[in-house]
Structure formats: C-alpha cells, structure tokens
Design a protein around this motif. Structure first.
Motif, PDB file in Angstrom:
ATOM      1  N   ALA A 559       0.814  -1.216   0.000  1.00 20.06           N
ATOM      2  CA  ALA A 559       0.000   0.000   0.000  1.00 20.06           C
ATOM      3  C   ALA A 559       0.851   1.272   0.000  1.00 20.06           C
ATOM      4  CB  ALA A 559      -0.931  -0.003   1.213  1.00 20.06           C
ATOM      5  N   GLY A 560       2.169   1.142   0.028  1.00 21.80           N
ATOM      6  CA  GLY A 560       3.045   2.312   0.005  1.00 21.80           C
ATOM      7  C   GLY A 560       3.013   3.113   1.283  1.00 21.80           C
ATOM      8  N   GLU A 561       2.894   2.441   2.433  1.00 16.78           N
ATOM      9  CA  GLU A 561       2.808   3.145   3.711  1.00 16.78           C
ATOM     10  C   GLU A 561       4.170   3.328   4.386  1.00 16.78           C
ATOM     11  OE1 GLU A 561       0.032   0.972   6.067  1.00 16.78           O
ATOM     12  OE2 GLU A 561      -1.678   1.389   4.761  1.00 16.78           O
ATOM     13  N   LEU A 562       5.244   2.806   3.786  1.00 18.51           N
ATOM     14  CA  LEU A 562       6.567   2.957   4.393  1.00 18.51           C
ATOM     15  C   LEU A 562       7.144   4.337   4.059  1.00 18.51           C
ATOM     16  CD1 LEU A 562       8.216  -0.529   3.820  1.00 18.51           C
ATOM     17  CD2 LEU A 562       6.827   0.265   5.729  1.00 18.51           C
ATOM     18  N   ARG A 563       7.945   4.856   4.967  1.00 19.76           N
ATOM     19  CA  ARG A 563       8.607   6.140   4.776  1.00 19.76           C
ATOM     20  C   ARG A 563      10.076   6.002   5.175  1.00 19.76           C
ATOM     21  NH1 ARG A 563       4.389   6.384   2.820  1.00 19.76           N
ATOM     22  NH2 ARG A 563       2.685   7.874   3.119  1.00 19.76           N
ATOM     23  N   LEU A 564      10.924   6.846   4.605  1.00 24.24           N
ATOM     24  CA  LEU A 564      12.334   6.888   4.993  1.00 24.24           C
ATOM     25  C   LEU A 564      12.603   8.172   5.778  1.00 24.24           C
ATOM     26  CD1 LEU A 564      14.754   5.576   2.223  1.00 24.24           C
ATOM     27  CD2 LEU A 564      14.085   4.537   4.375  1.00 24.24           C
ATOM     28  N   TYR A 565      13.182   7.999   6.966  1.00 28.41           N
ATOM     29  CA  TYR A 565      13.671   9.130   7.753  1.00 28.41           C
ATOM     30  C   TYR A 565      15.201   9.114   7.665  1.00 28.41           C
ATOM     31  CZ  TYR A 565       9.236  10.512   9.926  1.00 28.41           C
ATOM     32  OH  TYR A 565       7.995  10.985  10.165  1.00 28.41           O
ATOM     33  N   TYR A 566      15.814  10.266   7.888  1.00 28.69           N
ATOM     34  CA  TYR A 566      17.261  10.387   7.706  1.00 28.69           C
ATOM     35  C   TYR A 566      17.877  10.996   8.962  1.00 28.69           C
ATOM     36  CZ  TYR A 566      16.232   9.454   2.837  1.00 28.69           C
ATOM     37  OH  TYR A 566      15.801   8.872   1.675  1.00 28.69           O
ATOM     38  N   GLN A 567      18.953  10.350   9.444  1.00 23.66           N
ATOM     39  CA  GLN A 567      19.689  10.877  10.606  1.00 23.66           C
ATOM     40  C   GLN A 567      21.062  11.329  10.142  1.00 23.66           C
ATOM     41  OE1 GLN A 567      20.737   8.159  13.826  1.00 23.66           O
ATOM     42  NE2 GLN A 567      20.308   9.771  15.304  1.00 23.66           N
ATOM     43  N   PRO A 568      21.434  12.593  10.402  1.00 17.89           N
ATOM     44  CA  PRO A 568      22.713  13.121   9.904  1.00 17.89           C
ATOM     45  C   PRO A 568      23.912  12.438  10.558  1.00 17.89           C
ATOM     46  CG  PRO A 568      21.197  14.888  10.505  1.00 17.89           C
ATOM     47  CD  PRO A 568      20.609  13.628  11.042  1.00 17.89           C
ATOM     48  N   LYS A 569      25.008  12.382   9.790  1.00 14.93           N
ATOM     49  CA  LYS A 569      26.298  11.925  10.294  1.00 14.93           C
ATOM     50  C   LYS A 569      27.237  13.132  10.289  1.00 14.93           C
ATOM     51  CE  LYS A 569      25.896   7.224   8.448  1.00 14.93           C
ATOM     52  NZ  LYS A 569      26.526   6.205   7.595  1.00 14.93           N
ATOM     53  N   LEU A 570      27.931  13.333  11.417  1.00 15.16           N
ATOM     54  CA  LEU A 570      28.734  14.540  11.609  1.00 15.16           C
ATOM     55  C   LEU A 570      30.217  14.196  11.717  1.00 15.16           C
ATOM     56  CD1 LEU A 570      29.015  17.607  12.316  1.00 15.16           C
ATOM     57  CD2 LEU A 570      28.684  16.925  14.709  1.00 15.16           C
ATOM     58  N   ASP A 571      31.033  14.984  10.999  1.00 13.73           N
ATOM     59  CA  ASP A 571      32.485  14.978  11.223  1.00 13.73           C
ATOM     60  C   ASP A 571      32.755  16.075  12.255  1.00 13.73           C
ATOM     61  OD1 ASP A 571      35.238  15.353  11.196  1.00 13.73           O
ATOM     62  OD2 ASP A 571      35.402  14.798   9.094  1.00 13.73           O
ATOM     63  N   MET A 572      32.976  15.675  13.514  1.00 18.44           N
ATOM     64  CA  MET A 572      33.081  16.649  14.599  1.00 18.44           C
ATOM     65  C   MET A 572      34.298  17.545  14.427  1.00 18.44           C
ATOM     66  SD  MET A 572      32.054  14.308  17.905  1.00 18.44           S
ATOM     67  CE  MET A 572      33.346  13.104  17.583  1.00 18.44           C
ATOM     68  N   PRO A 789      12.604  13.587   4.914  1.00 21.08           N
ATOM     69  CA  PRO A 789      13.508  14.264   3.965  1.00 21.08           C
ATOM     70  C   PRO A 789      13.196  15.738   3.776  1.00 21.08           C
ATOM     71  CG  PRO A 789      12.041  12.707   2.845  1.00 21.08           C
ATOM     72  CD  PRO A 789      11.913  12.451   4.297  1.00 21.08           C
ATOM     73  N   SER A 790      11.957  16.151   3.953  1.00 19.18           N
ATOM     74  CA  SER A 790      11.601  17.562   3.755  1.00 19.18           C
ATOM     75  C   SER A 790      12.241  18.463   4.809  1.00 19.18           C
ATOM     76  CB  SER A 790      10.076  17.714   3.784  1.00 19.18           C
ATOM     77  OG  SER A 790       9.553  17.274   5.037  1.00 19.18           O
TER      78      SER A 790
END
Length: 834
Positions: A559-572, A789-790
C-alpha cells in the motif's frame, strides 16, 4: 471428429490471444508511460538548472537557445513557453513526429499528453508533451507480436489439416478394401504406409484378409473334390472336416492358450500359445492328463483344478479362476487366469472339456507396482503422504484407546535448497535418499516414518515413556542426520531440525497434530536450526499473532505506507555533515509513525524483508538524486537484512536498481550489514561484498561489538567502516568497561585501516571523549533525531553547533586510557550547544 476440433481450437486461441495481448498491451503501455513520465521529469530538472544563469542576467538569446535545445533533447516535447520579466518566449516543434499507429490506437488510453509547469521564482516555464513516440513503440511491439502469432496460427491449422488428410486417406483405403473384399476380391491388400495408426490398421486388415482367403481357398478345394456321387454322409464328413480345420486355424490364431480334453481328462489338442506357456509340444502333450501339462505351483490350486474339471465333466457351468501360479515344463513360473467349460455335441451331450488360460504376469506386476507407487515415495521408497494419513489415524486411535503417548515429529533438512542450487539436483536427491535411509533404519519395526515432500519427513514415535525419552531419541536421530553425506565421491555437510508435538489422548485430529509439529519446526528454524522444538500451545497463539502481523506488514509495503527518515552523520573535527543514514518508518493509518523495531523483526525471516530492502534502496537513491544539487558529497547509508543480502540475485538486483538512477554515483551509497549476516556462509558474503565494492559501493559493519566480533571477521570481511554500537557509547562516560570497549574498537579499526563511526552520541561530552579517543565521525540524538527528507535541508542550513564541536576537537588526545579514566570525566569542559 477432427474437423470439429477446429472450432474449440479456434475458441481457445482467441481466448489465449485476448489474455496475452491484454497483458502485453498493459505491460508495454505501463513501461512506455513510465519512461515517458521519467523523460519529462528529467527534462524539467534539466531546464531548471539550464535556465537559472540566463534568467539572472535576462539574456534573451541564451534563453531562446535553451528552449530550442530542449526540443532537440526530448522528442516528445511539443512546445515550451517561458514568461519572465523580460518578456515571453516560446519554442514550438516545426514538424510534429509522424505517428505510425492508427488514430483509434491513441484513443485506447494509458498514455496521454501532459503539461509540466516549472516555477522559476520570477519566471514561469510551461512544457507541453505529446506521447507520439511512446505510443509508436507500443504499436510496433504489438504489431510484431501479431505477425508472429499469425504465423503460429497458420502453422497450427496447417498441421491439423495434414492430420485430417492423413486420417481421411487411411479411412478411404479401408473402405475401398472392405468393399472389394465383400465383392469377392479376396486378394485385396492395403498398402502398409503412412502414420503408425495407418500401418497398424493395414497390417491387421491384411492378416484378416490373408486368413479368410486361406479359409475360402481350402473350402473351394474341398468343394471341387466333391462329386455328385458322394453320399450325404460324405458331404457331412467333408463339412465336419472343414469346420475342424476352421477351428484349428482359429485356435492357432487367437492370443489365448487353449487345451481341449476328452471325457477321461486326457489332452486332445493344445494350441500354439498353450505350447509356449506350458513348454509341451502338441505331439508330446496329446494323450497326457491335463494336470500333467497344466501344472499349478501349489497343491491347493492343483486340487481345485481337478475338482473343477470333474464338475465340468458332470455338467457344471463355466468355471473361472484368477491369480494362479503355473509352473511350465522348464520350471518357469507364470501368473495365469483360466476358464473351463464343457464341449457339447448337437444333442447337448458332453464330449469333453476346453480350458482357456492366459499369462497375466506383467499385468499383476504392473498392478503391484501401481499399488506400491500410490502409497510410497518413488525417490526414497518411504511411505508417502497418502499412506501416512491412514497409518496416522490408526496410531492416533490406538493411542487414545490404549492411553499411551504418541510423539509426532516433523523433520526438515537445514538449508537443503542451497545444496540443490550449488551442487545440483542430483546431489540433492542423493542426500534425500541417504537421509530417508537413516530415518528408516532408526524407525525399525517399532516406529513409522514417511516423506511428506521436498526435504520434509514425518516420524511417529508411539509408546515412549515420557518427554525425556522422546528428547533422547530425537537427540540420537538429529546426530545421525547431521553426519556427512557421501555423494559421488564428495562429502556434503547437512543438519536437520525437528518440530515435535505429543498426543496425549485428547480429541485432536491427525491434521491438527501435523500442523502443531509444523509450527514447532518453524520455531526450531528461527532459533538456530539443528535442534528439536516441542510444540507449546501458548507459543502457538504467538505464532498465529506473528503471522497476522506479518500479513499486515506485507499489506503496508504494497500500500506504500513505508517512509524513509534520515539521521545526519557529523564529522566533529571539521564541523560539517558528511551524510545521512536512511531509517525506515511505517506511516500507519491509525497508529501514526511506527518505529522499525515494531515491525521489521516480524518479517526478517520472510521474503517481505527483501521487498522492504529493495524499496529502501530505490527511495534512498531517489533522495540522493535530489540532494546532489545541495551537497554532492553526501553519502547515504542503508541497512541491509541478512536474508536479503545473502540472496543469490542480490548483486544483479542491486545493479538494476543503480541503473535506474544513473545520475547518482555508486560511491555515494553505503551498505550497513550486521556481522552476524556472515555467520552462515563467510565465503559467500565476502564474494558479495567484493562484487559490490567493484561497483564503488562501500560497507559498514553495524553494531560492531555486540555479536560475534573477532579478529578473523575483520580480516576476512572487506568492510570499509566499523560502527560502534550505541549501547557502549551511551554509557562510556560512566562505565569503565564500555569506555575500554569503545577504545578497543577504535584501535582495531586503525590497525586494519578501517574508518570508524560511533552511534548514540547524545551530548557534547560524548563527542569530546570520542574525538580524544580518535573517532571523529558520529551520529546520535545529540546531533539530530531522524527526520523526514523535507526537514533535512532546513536543518542543515540552521545547524549551528559546528563551532562547539570544533572547540571540543582542541582537547588533547588520550594517551593513557587508565590514567584518564582515573581522573574521571570532570576534566571534560561542559560545552553548551548554541
């Protein structure tokens, strides 16, 4: 009859073609439409980038050239209109693309003209597309297939016509030959030619004609020798002689064995077939007693034959006896059936007896073979599902009546499909036969074993004292099944899993017991294989619930109910975002956003996890394609489940998915796998990783340190990055052991030349300690939570903690971890995030 076949054949062809061309039209239209839409989107993206520089300086010539180039780039583009502060520009295709399809084909629908509007700030671009080329492509495909189909139909009907012609010619020959034979042309013969049926019919007709011609010829010879002076007696004798010869010819030509006797039971005649079966020639057999020539192999059968013949001589009716064993003169045994009857004169006086018998040995053997095959598995020789059903019901009945336990065990060979795929089906069949032999030897006369199909076997263990006795029996049996199998000179290692349920006398059907054993087998599989698992009613309810939830997840994917969330990766140390980790979420229509731990474990052992993994890869690459204009150096990492990663077609499927996004370089994709993914087949996983790295894709070992980490894994697996598990990072400021573990992982990564990134960074202090230990790359809630992503680009634009992280990077590195920990974490400055 053959002519009437044309109508149903035609109907079948029409139905098949209707289904085929409906599906072909749908598939071709869908593919052409997708490409049509994708080309339009690509052109919109191109125009957005190409027009921006010219719009800033309002270079009308450059804008006009850009619009003209769009007409060259996209053949489906009919017109382009640009409204901007400097005026209005438009580009029209001077000569529309010539359509190869008829007008009615375009009206079928599926691909329609479209108009794309692009907002360029103070300018507005309108692109108009016509689907002439996509429709032409679909029309060409359908027309080509129609030509091929027409050729096939012509061939089919040509072959049917030839078949009708051959049979018509055969029937015409038989009709003509029969008519000539009836008219007295006894020398007529059919040509032996044509099809197998035609040759067989011609041979049968010719044999019949030959015999009839011989009889007629003999009759004519007898009649020519008669004279008018012969008395009525001689005429009767001649007639009797002719009848006798006719009977002898008939007896000689039939396929049954025939023996005639006189009233004393002595043989008067014996035909050719009877001579062949008994081994006695007519000249030797004539005058002997019947039971001396027709010898039955057992005394009871011989005694019954004598009684039957005595009854025939006394006037009894026909006697039929079957399934008798006859021994011929040479000692060979035949299975025969015989019929005995009296020979009577015209006055109904008994003059002797006739015995007709036939060899049914092959038929009996065939019946025995069919009977055996109906209840046994042909490959292994074990009873099959049909035989198991009968025996199962009997065992359940006896267990209930006699009050003893019955253990129902369902066995399955572990990873048997891999043996078939890698070594071949012939090796797999040999493994099955050897496994069946071991089960059969273990079962003996006391127990019962059957093959359900594939690599599944069932064993019934009645009258075992208790569960402990069952466990011991299964332990021995699984050890026996785990011994190597020697197949064509090579050893094949294989183990087995078992599901067990104990029947204790309740009203439960055999099917229910088998289902319970199957559920227990499933639990044995998912808990590690090579073990036996006993059915648990509470666990059964959990399995049902698990199955229902897995069905719900499968429906959510479709049904297309999945979503992708994104967690940033940081070079400290550099204070910049280097990429994102893609994390899947479920946008449940009722529960809202659902985390992965609530639904991924439910499907990780099914092919649903493969569908989810492929969707995540496509979605991540699509998002990367959009982000390239924002930051072309971001790398997005995607978690791949073990079941998905170890599939034989993983690399070809990955290449296909990458080809769908040609603007995204493969090095911008990083795959994260758990180290436990390589446990089952280290060599196979290594080869997959090398093939992916050849494409440019990098690998990270996720949650390193929580599974089966060892130096051999780092040496044999060509990983690029180690991810330190968040459980160690989160507590390392207060737990000395976790701090040492983090330091050890960082040291291992350095030793093997690998990158290292830490998860679970929740505070500036965590980041500062990690930098002092030598780890600059981090991710965690202290930086950002996973976001849709937005929200990514606005968050990056407002990321204001770079200075804080760079200030933390100025702390001196840790040289002596023991000394540093003894001082505590109080010396770490309490940075405040701006």
């Amino acid at each position: 009859m053959y002519a009437r076949m044309f109508i149903p054949v035609f109907i079948i062809i029409v139905i098949a073609l209707s289904v085929r061309y409906s599906m072909l039209y749908g598939n071709e239209t869908e593919y052409a439409n997708q490409r049509y839409q994708r080309d339009a989107s690509d052109l919109v993206t191109y125009m957005h980038k190409a027009l921006q520089p010219s719009l800033k300086v309002r270079d009308r010539t450059a804008l006009d050239n850009t619009l003209a180039s769009a007409m060259l780039l996209e053949a489906d583009l009919a017109a382009a209109h640009l409204d901007y502060p400097g005026g209005h520009l438009e580009a029209l295709r001077s000569q529309p693309t010539q359509a190869e399809y008829p007008a009615w084909f375009a009206r079928l629908g599926g691909i329609t003209p479209q108009q794309r509007t692009l907002d360029l700030g103070n300018a507005r671009l309108v692109l108009s597309f016509v689907p002439t080329l996509p429709l032409t492509q679909v029309w060409r495909t359908l027309r080509q297939q129609a030509i091929i189909t027409t050729g096939n139909i012509i061939i089919i009907y040509t072959l049917l016509g030839l078949l009708i012609y051959a049979n018509t010619r055969m029937l015409r020959r038989v009709t003509d030959g029969t008519a000539r034979f009836q008219d007295g042309d006894y020398g007529v013969r059919l040509p032996v030619s044509g099809t197998l049926e035609a040759r067989t019919l011609a041979i049968s007709f010719n044999n019949m004609a030959q015999r009839m011609q011989s009889l007629v010829h003999k009759l004519q010879q007898s009649q020519s020798q008669l004279s008018a002076q012969l008395t009525q007696t001689l005429q009767v004798q001649a007639t009797l002689q002719t009848e006798k010869e006719r009977i002898e010819v008939t007896l000689a030509s039939i396929g049954d064995a025939v023996i005639t006797t006189d009233l004393s039971g002595r043989i008067a005649s014996i035909n050719v077939m009877a001579q062949q079966l008994t081994g006695w020639q007519q000249e030797h057999a004539r005058g002997m007693e019947l039971h001396q020539v027709f010898v039955l192999a057992n005394n009871f059968g011989q005694h019954s034959l004598l009684k039957s013949m005595a009854a025939i001589y006394a006037g009894s009716s026909v006697i039929k006896v079957g399934n008798q064993s006859m021994r011929n003169r040479n000692g060979q045994l035949y299975t025969v059936e015989y019929t005995a009857n009296a020979i009577r004169s015209g006055a109904d006086e008994i003059q002797g007896a006739i015995l007709v018998f036939r060899d049914v040995t092959e038929r009996r053997q065939l019946m025995q073979q069919i009977s055996w095959q109906s209840s046994h598995d042909v490959l292994t020789g074990l009873p099959n599902r049909t035989a198991l059903t009968t025996r199962f019901e009997q065992e359940v009945f006896h267990a209930r009546e006699e009050h003893y336990p019955l253990a129902v065990c369902l066995f399955d060979l572990d990873r048997f499909q891999q043996v078939n795929d890698t070594l071949g089906q012939h090796i797999g069949d040999e493994v099955l036969k050897q496994a069946a032999s071991r089960l059969h030897d273990f079962a003996g006369p006391r127990h019962y074993v059957a093959r359900l199909g594939g690599d599944e076997f069932v064993m019934l263990l009645p009258r075992l004292d208790d569960r402990l006795a069952t466990e011991k029996a299964l332990e021995r049996l699984l050890a026996e099944l785990s011994r190597p199998y020697l197949c064509n000179g090579q050893q094949v290692s294989m183990s087995a899993s078992a599901g067990v349920t104990i029947y204790g006398g309740s009203e439960v059907s055999a099917d229910s017991l088998l289902r319970q054993a199957d559920q227990a087998l499933y639990q044995a599989k998912i808990t590690g294989r090579n073990r036996a698992h006993f059915f648990d009613a509470d666990l059964d309810e959990q399995v049902r619930t698990h199955h229902n939830r897995r069905t719900e997840v499968r429906a959510a994917v479709r049904a297309g109910e999945l979503r992708l969330y994104y967690q940033p990766k940081l070079d400290m140390r550099k204070g910049r975002i280097i990429g994102m980790e893609a994390l899947v979420r479920w946008a449940h229509p009722e529960r809202g956003i659902v985390g992965p731990m609530e639904f991924l474990p439910i499907v990780e052992h099914s092919d649903v996890i493969v569908d989810i993994g492929e969707w995540v890869l496509r979605e991540a690459l699509r998002q990367l394609q959009q982000w390239r204009s924002y930051d072309a150096e971001w790398v997005v990492s995607v978690n791949i489940a073990a079941r998905h990663f170890q599939r034989p077609d993983f690399v070809p499927k990955l290449k296909t998915i990458l080809a769908e996004y040609p603007d995204v370089p493969a090095h911008m994709l990083e795959l994260e796998i758990l180290e436990s993914s390589a446990l089952s087949d280290m060599a196979h996983v290594r080869n997959i990783m090398l093939d992916c790295q050849a494409l440019g894709i990098s690998f990270a070992l996720d949650d390193f340190g929580t599974g089966y980490s060892s130096m051999s894994y780092l040496k044999r697996l060509p990983a690029d990055v180690l991810k330190i598990d968040q459980s160690f990072v989160r507590n390392m400021l207060v737990d000395r052991d976790d701090l040492h573990l983090v330091s050890a992982v960082i040291g291992l990564a350095r030793s093997f030349g690998l990158g290292v990134i830490a998860e679970g960074v929740e505070t500036i202090e965590h980041g500062a300690m990690l930098m002092r230990l030598g780890c600059d790359l981090v991710q965690g809630y202290g930086i950002a939570r996973p976001m849709p992503p937005s929200e990514v680009q606005p968050w990056v634009d407002n990321f204001g903690s770079a200075d804080v992280w760079q200030a933390a990077a100025q702390l001196p590195p840790i040289v002596n971890l023991h000394h540093e920990h003894a001082l505590g974490t109080s010396q770490i400055p309490a940075f405040q995030q701006s």
